[in-house]
Design a protein around this motif. Structure first.
Motif, PDB file in Angstrom:
ATOM      1  N   ASP A  18     -29.267   1.327 -43.543  1.00 34.11           N
ATOM      2  CA  ASP A  18     -29.420   1.275 -44.986  1.00 34.11           C
ATOM      3  C   ASP A  18     -28.260   1.876 -45.769  1.00 34.11           C
ATOM      4  O   ASP A  18     -28.124   1.625 -46.959  1.00 34.11           O
ATOM      5  N   LYS A  19     -27.429   2.669 -45.100  1.00 32.52           N
ATOM      6  CA  LYS A  19     -26.258   3.223 -45.776  1.00 32.52           C
ATOM      7  C   LYS A  19     -25.286   3.719 -44.714  1.00 32.52           C
ATOM      8  O   LYS A  19     -25.655   3.899 -43.558  1.00 32.52           O
ATOM      9  N   PRO A  20     -24.038   3.970 -45.085  1.00 33.18           N
ATOM     10  CA  PRO A  20     -23.063   4.446 -44.090  1.00 33.18           C
ATOM     11  C   PRO A  20     -23.482   5.803 -43.533  1.00 33.18           C
ATOM     12  O   PRO A  20     -24.147   6.594 -44.196  1.00 33.18           O
TER      13      PRO A  20
ATOM     14  N   PRO B 153     -39.531  -0.565 -47.471  1.00 39.52           N
ATOM     15  CA  PRO B 153     -40.499   0.529 -47.527  1.00 39.52           C
ATOM     16  C   PRO B 153     -39.988   1.826 -46.902  1.00 39.52           C
ATOM     17  O   PRO B 153     -40.673   2.846 -46.948  1.00 39.52           O
ATOM     18  N   TYR B 154     -38.791   1.790 -46.328  1.00 42.91           N
ATOM     19  CA  TYR B 154     -38.290   2.906 -45.525  1.00 42.91           C
ATOM     20  C   TYR B 154     -37.453   3.876 -46.351  1.00 42.91           C
ATOM     21  O   TYR B 154     -36.615   3.472 -47.141  1.00 42.91           O
ATOM     22  N   GLN B 155     -37.655   5.170 -46.102  1.00 41.05           N
ATOM     23  CA  GLN B 155     -36.789   6.172 -46.710  1.00 41.05           C
ATOM     24  C   GLN B 155     -35.432   6.191 -46.030  1.00 41.05           C
ATOM     25  O   GLN B 155     -34.444   6.593 -46.620  1.00 41.05           O
ATOM     26  N   ALA B 156     -35.402   5.768 -44.773  1.00 36.67           N
ATOM     27  CA  ALA B 156     -34.161   5.631 -44.006  1.00 36.67           C
ATOM     28  C   ALA B 156     -34.410   4.584 -42.932  1.00 36.67           C
ATOM     29  O   ALA B 156     -35.551   4.397 -42.499  1.00 36.67           O
TER      30      ALA B 156
END
Length: 181
Positions: free
Chosen positions: A49-51, A116-119
């Motif tokens: 979801d992010k680097p 739906p995920y925080q990470a």
């Protein structure tokens, strides 16, 4: 020819045992596996979801649901709406483990269906999944605030399963009881 015919009975027995084992597994009540209390295995995985890279400390400090999923998994799509509702309730932090997937396909799936995920951990080779003992997708693990696996469920989640399987474990954890599921 004699060598092959000598091993034929053994091969038949192995196949019969495999079929019996599969039948027993499929007829067992429920899809839960009670785990001995054990910590989440050590890992270092890239985030989808992010680097950046995440490790097991991501799953400590609060109650987490680790959900193993993939964009190619049709059954995962059936539980997605429930995960979105669960995330909105905010009772448990949901972390995704993207399993043996194509990064672009997984990102597209979250972009189209909602996230739906925080990470989201990216596990393209299935390393963490293997350490967890994942059978397939979807699977979900309830992890306490100390990073201990407290419950495991095989298959898609929905409201009824959540209430029946997870809520009692969460309530015991909130009351300070140690539980193995």
């Amino acid at each position: 020819m004699k060598l092959t015919s000598r091993y034929l009975p053994l091969a038949v027995v192995v196949v019969i045992l495999a079929v019996i084992s599969l039948a027993v597994m499929l007829t067992q009540d429920g899809q839960t596996l009670k785990l001995e209390e054990k910590p989440v295995p050590a890992f270092s995985l890239p985030r989808l979801d992010k680097p950046g890279v995440a490790d097991q400390t991501l799953l400590a400090g609060q109650l987490h649901l680790l959900n193993v999923w993939a964009s190619w998994c049709a059954v995962c799509k059936s539980e997605h709406q429930f995960l979105m509702q669960l995330a909105q309730q905010g009772d448990v932090a949901i972390v995704g483990l993207n399993y043996r997937d194509n990064r672009q396909s997984a990102m597209r799936e979250l972009s189209q269906s909602g996230n739906p995920y925080q990470a989201v951990l990216y596990d393209p080779k299935g390393a963490l999944a293997l350490d967890l003992g994942v059978y397939g997708t979807p699977e979900s693990y309830l992890i306490d605030n100390h990073g201990m696996i407290r419950y495991r469920y095989l298959g898609p989640l929905d409201e009824a399963i959540w209430q029946r399987e997870f809520v009692p474990v969460i309530e015991r954890l909130q009351q300070g009881e140690v539980t193995n599921g």
